[in-house]
Design an enzyme around this catalytic site. Structure first.
Site, PDB file in Angstrom:
ATOM      1  N   CYS A  86      -3.315  -1.569   3.022  1.00  0.00           N
ATOM      2  CA  CYS A  86      -2.549  -1.164   4.206  1.00  0.00           C
ATOM      3  C   CYS A  86      -2.358  -2.299   5.187  1.00  0.00           C
ATOM      4  CB  CYS A  86      -3.234   0.019   4.883  1.00  0.00           C
ATOM      5  SG  CYS A  86      -2.660   1.596   4.222  1.00  0.00           S
ATOM      6  N   ASP A 104       2.637  13.470   8.510  1.00  0.00           N
ATOM      7  CA  ASP A 104       2.049  12.821   7.342  1.00  0.00           C
ATOM      8  C   ASP A 104       2.850  13.094   6.077  1.00  0.00           C
ATOM      9  OD1 ASP A 104      -0.102  11.555   8.591  1.00  0.00           O
ATOM     10  OD2 ASP A 104      -1.281  13.388   8.597  1.00  0.00           O
ATOM     11  N   ASP A 159      -2.402  12.182   2.627  1.00  0.00           N
ATOM     12  CA  ASP A 159      -1.353  12.882   3.372  1.00  0.00           C
ATOM     13  C   ASP A 159      -1.318  14.367   3.023  1.00  0.00           C
ATOM     14  OD1 ASP A 159      -0.533  10.601   4.684  1.00  0.00           O
ATOM     15  OD2 ASP A 159       0.994  10.097   3.213  1.00  0.00           O
ATOM     16  N   ASP A 191       3.245   6.988  -1.098  1.00  0.00           N
ATOM     17  CA  ASP A 191       2.490   5.854  -0.578  1.00  0.00           C
ATOM     18  C   ASP A 191       2.221   4.879  -1.703  1.00  0.00           C
ATOM     19  OD1 ASP A 191       1.230   4.494   1.548  1.00  0.00           O
ATOM     20  OD2 ASP A 191       0.408   6.398   2.279  1.00  0.00           O
ATOM     21  N   ASP A 238      -4.567  11.406   8.305  1.00  0.00           N
ATOM     22  CA  ASP A 238      -5.474  10.458   7.649  1.00  0.00           C
ATOM     23  C   ASP A 238      -5.299   9.096   8.308  1.00  0.00           C
ATOM     24  OD1 ASP A 238      -2.903  10.266   6.519  1.00  0.00           O
ATOM     25  OD2 ASP A 238      -3.672   9.386   4.676  1.00  0.00           O
ATOM     26  N   GLY A 240       6.639   8.923 -13.822  1.00  0.00           N
ATOM     27  CA  GLY A 240       6.682   7.817 -12.887  1.00  0.00           C
ATOM     28  C   GLY A 240       7.630   6.728 -13.336  1.00  0.00           C
ATOM     29  N   HIS A 241       7.438   5.553 -12.776  1.00  0.00           N
ATOM     30  CA  HIS A 241       8.329   4.435 -13.054  1.00  0.00           C
ATOM     31  C   HIS A 241       7.510   3.150 -13.015  1.00  0.00           C
ATOM     32  CE1 HIS A 241      12.083   2.176 -13.175  1.00  0.00           C
ATOM     33  NE2 HIS A 241      11.609   1.403 -12.205  1.00  0.00           N
ATOM     34  N   LYS A 295       1.275  -3.606   5.451  1.00  0.00           N
ATOM     35  CA  LYS A 295       2.361  -2.737   5.887  1.00  0.00           C
ATOM     36  C   LYS A 295       3.203  -3.378   6.990  1.00  0.00           C
ATOM     37  CE  LYS A 295       0.792   1.938   4.792  1.00  0.00           C
ATOM     38  NZ  LYS A 295       0.535   3.286   5.359  1.00  0.00           N
TER      39      LYS A 295
END
Length: 730
Positions: free
Chosen positions: A409, A440, A479, A456, A616, A529-530, A412
């Site tokens: 984080c 959130d 979240d 996230d 959070d 997913g990717h 960010k």
């Protein structure tokens, strides 16, 4: 020095170092000094540090601190660009070329090396496991001894100590424990038990000298002692006598780790057979060194000097197998100096069977040991790449900090920048969207089903994809839990650094297995997913959750004056991660923090189901996320700075000026009145997989905290919600 692999060179080979012994520690340092492009290194060890054998007796006697004794594998691995898996290897398949680690799973390798040392465990002696401690592995013995000595010092006296084994190790430990006890309590009762009729492992002349030292120290020697069993009162001999002991240490010889016998490895009396190149017999891509190996071409006693001398050869031969060149031979010396610590900063040496003593011998030994450890304590500083000579306006300002951008984080975008961007989003009325950006998670209403959705991702701060996957999964689920929802599904978004198809497959298997385990335990399913390749590893998840029929999501806006503020997890992860990137963090502190970050919060979440407001704590720091609750609720808050739970080591690092690269933006976004000192700084520290911050009714706080404690959640009340619009500290 910058030891990361350049992003334009793909990773193509996996080197796995099983064990953090002296040879492997030296190999890691050498590989950090001269990295091999395209190589991914993994170190597997039960703990974040490895004790140095040469300084253990001095530590037992009280001459060295724990930090002086230990090689910090976390720092060393960061320097070498390696990942550390904290766990014990329990199986090696040399044909499939895999290692199994307890609690982690299977790790594949192209080339591997084993340096796991030996054990002094005596599992065949009845009662040993319950009533004695083996001297090896060293880490456990050292920890037990520290606790025993501290308890003795507090009480002013100590119970008797017994040492099984009258070899060099047993005598050394008996003498140094006796010295440590006398220093702590003024008295010592130590007995050495030896099955033979005299001390072993030295020449007759040295044996006489050691016997005299034992007599002078008041250490009793019980020779011809055959132990029948261990009891709570001490060892019971075959003649029925019990040797009184509150602490019994096993130091009777070198025993290989039992799990090796369950592998297909070639063994000699339980030790791994290796040839002159240190390759395991019959397996060209597997090496072994240190006490766990048996040199078939030149058998030698189990001594640390051979492990140290083998390191340059092992490093060269590992690289030779990885790049396809010729290997070289290891020829250990036939004679070596035995240095035996006697306690009280005194030592005795044996060379060619002759004992040597004198006042300068300890200083000599101390200098040798400190010189060895200095290699790992004084690693070259990782420097930021130089700024370009010519660049666009503003580049110099952005690079002026001279620090690499933090990961997790800490990487960010600043909260003020993000808030401005969110405010520019077009607002559209959609019947299914109850609440969009700003909380959130977004809230969707589809018939009678209320669903929350969030996304996230984390820029990797660890070279371990499995650990990153677990932490990223916990981070994304935060979240959902903070909205009071039940996790439902997850979509993965994974960016891998450039690597060969084989390493892609290995990496993705680890990521999905470990993330999948977190989501499964939380009651959610990974539905797809990717993946793509990029400059560095990034792992993220889009997650959904559902709310029970009739329940409303816990938003930011429900806090009321008088509410208690509860935080479920310590803060300080951004500072610790920044320090770890700089090689300044204590490995034990980092390991403890990462272990906490990888733990799901599904136990804490239901206990906060009646919270008035909850979020959070992540990238904006505790102050930034508390500001969002206060602004949405129209309240202020008072924080109790002394009550803040902190990750161990974070306060000291903050006091020394270590901050995450997001710190300044967080400080500007959410200033806190009366926030001073390192604890005040940590209010703005960006957190990764941080705790939940909840505003709960004051009358419910004690009950919630009690239930949290019973569930093993380290939650604390850290303040209260107050009228007004200010956040302050007291």
């Amino acid at each position: 020095m910058q030891n990361s692999t350049s992003s334009d060179i793909p990773l193509t080979r996996d080197l796995v170092l099983i064990g953090g012994g002296h040879t492997h520690a030296l190999v890691l340092r050498m590989m950090g000094m001269r990295p091999l492009p395209g190589l991914r290194i993994t170190v597997i060890n039960p703990g974040p540090t490895a004790p140095y054998t040469g300084m253990l007796p001095g530590h037992i006697a009280g001459d060295y601190t724990q930090d002086e004794l230990e090689i910090d594998l976390i720092q060393l691995a960061r320097f070498a660009g390696a990942r550390v898996i904290l766990g014990a290897a329990d199986h090696i398949d040399p044909v499939a070329k895999t290692v199994h680690v307890t609690g982690h799973g299977v790790i594949a390798y192209d080339v591997a090396s084993v340096d796991i040392g030996i054990t002094s465990d005596l599992p065949k002696l009845p009662g040993f496991t319950d009533h004695a401690v083996p001297a090896k592995p060293l880490a456990r013995y050292a920890a037990v001894w520290r606790d025993y000595l501290a308890a003795a010092q507090d009480a002013g006296h100590a119970g008797p100590v017994a040492v099984i084994g009258g070899g060099v190790a047993g005598v050394e430990l008996a003498l140094t424990m006796a010295h440590g006890l006398r220093q702590a309590t003024g008295q010592a009762d130590v007995t050495v038990l030896e099955a033979q009729d005299h001390l072993t492992g030295t020449s007759e002349a040295t044996r006489k000298a050691l016997s005299a030292k034992l007599d002078q120290a008041g250490v009793k020697v019980w020779s011809g002692a055959e132990i029948a069993e261990m009891t709570p009162e001490g060892p019971r001999l075959t003649n029925g006598a019990i040797v009184p002991a509150k602490l019994t240490i096993g130091a009777a010889g070198a025993t290989p780790h039992p799990w090796l016998t369950k592998t297909a490895l070639p063994l000699q009396d339980g030790f791994i057979k290796v040839g002159a190149t240190l390759q395991v017999e019959g397996h060209e891509d597997l090496f072994a060194s240190g006490d766990c190996a048996h040199l078939m071409h030149a058998p030698r006693p189990k001594a640390g000097v051979f492990a140290v001398r083998a390191a340059p050869v092992l490093r060269d031969n590992l690289e030779a197998r990885l790049i396809g060149t010729a290997l070289r031979r290891f020829e250990p010396q036939k004679n070596y100096l035995k240095l035996i610590a006697l306690g009280g900063k005194s030592a005795l040496a044996e060379r060619w069977g002759r004992p040597i003593s004198g006042p300068l011998l300890w200083r000599w030994k101390d200098r040798i040991d400190r010189t060895f450890m200095a290699q790992f304590k004084d690693l070259p500083v990782m420097e930021a790449p130089p700024a370009p000579k010519t660049a666009a306006l503003g580049v110099a300002d952005e690079l002026s900090g001279g620090r690499p951008v933090c990961a997790g984080c800490g990487s960010k975008v600043g909260p003020g920048t993000l808030s401005a961007a969110l405010q520019s989003l077009p607002r559209q009325a959609h019947k299914d969207v109850v609440q969009g950006a700003g909380d959130d998670a977004a809230v969707l209403q589809m018939g009678e089903v209320t669903q929350v959705i969030s996304t996230d991702h984390l820029r990797a701060f660890s070279h371990d994809p499995a650990l990153m996957a677990r932490i990223a999964a916990v981070h994304a689920l935060g979240d959902i839990w903070s909205m009071g929802a039940r996790p439902q599904s997850a979509l993965a978004q994974i960016i891998l650094p450039r690597m060969s198809p084989t390493l892609q497959e290995r990496t993705l298997k680890e990521v999905m297995a470990h993330a999948g385990a977190i989501f499964a335990d939380a009651g959610a399913e990974v539905v797809g997913g990717h993946t793509t390749q990029g400059a560095e590893m990034t792992i993220g998840f889009t997650v959904t959750g559902t709310l029970a029929k009739g329940r409303q999501p816990i938003a930011l806006s429900g806090a009321r004056a008088g509410d208690a503020l509860i935080l479920t997890r310590p803060i300080g992860s951004g500072t610790l991660l920044a320090a770890e990137m700089q090689g300044r963090a204590n490995g034990r502190h980092v390991a403890a923090m990462l272990r906490q970050m990888a733990e799901p919060q599904m136990v804490a979440a239901p206990l906060l189901a009646e919270a008035h407001a909850m979020t959070d704590v992540t990238g904006f720091g505790l102050a930034g996320h508390l500001k969002e609750i206060c602004e949405a609720s129209g309240t202020g808050a008072e924080l109790w700075v002394k009550a803040l739970p902190l990750y161990e080591g974070a306060e000291e690092l903050a006091a020394s000026g270590v901050t995450s690269t997001l710190f300044e933006a967080n400080l500007t976004y959410a200033p806190v009145q009366n926030a001073t000192g390192p604890r005040g700084m940590l209010l703005h520290d960006p957190q990764t997989a941080g705790g939940m911050l909840a505003a709960v009714a004051a009358e419910q706080a004690d009950d919630i905290l009690h239930r949290m404690a019973e569930a093993g959640v380290p939650a604390r009340q850290i303040g209260t919600i107050v009228p007004g619009d200010q956040i302050s500290c007291r």
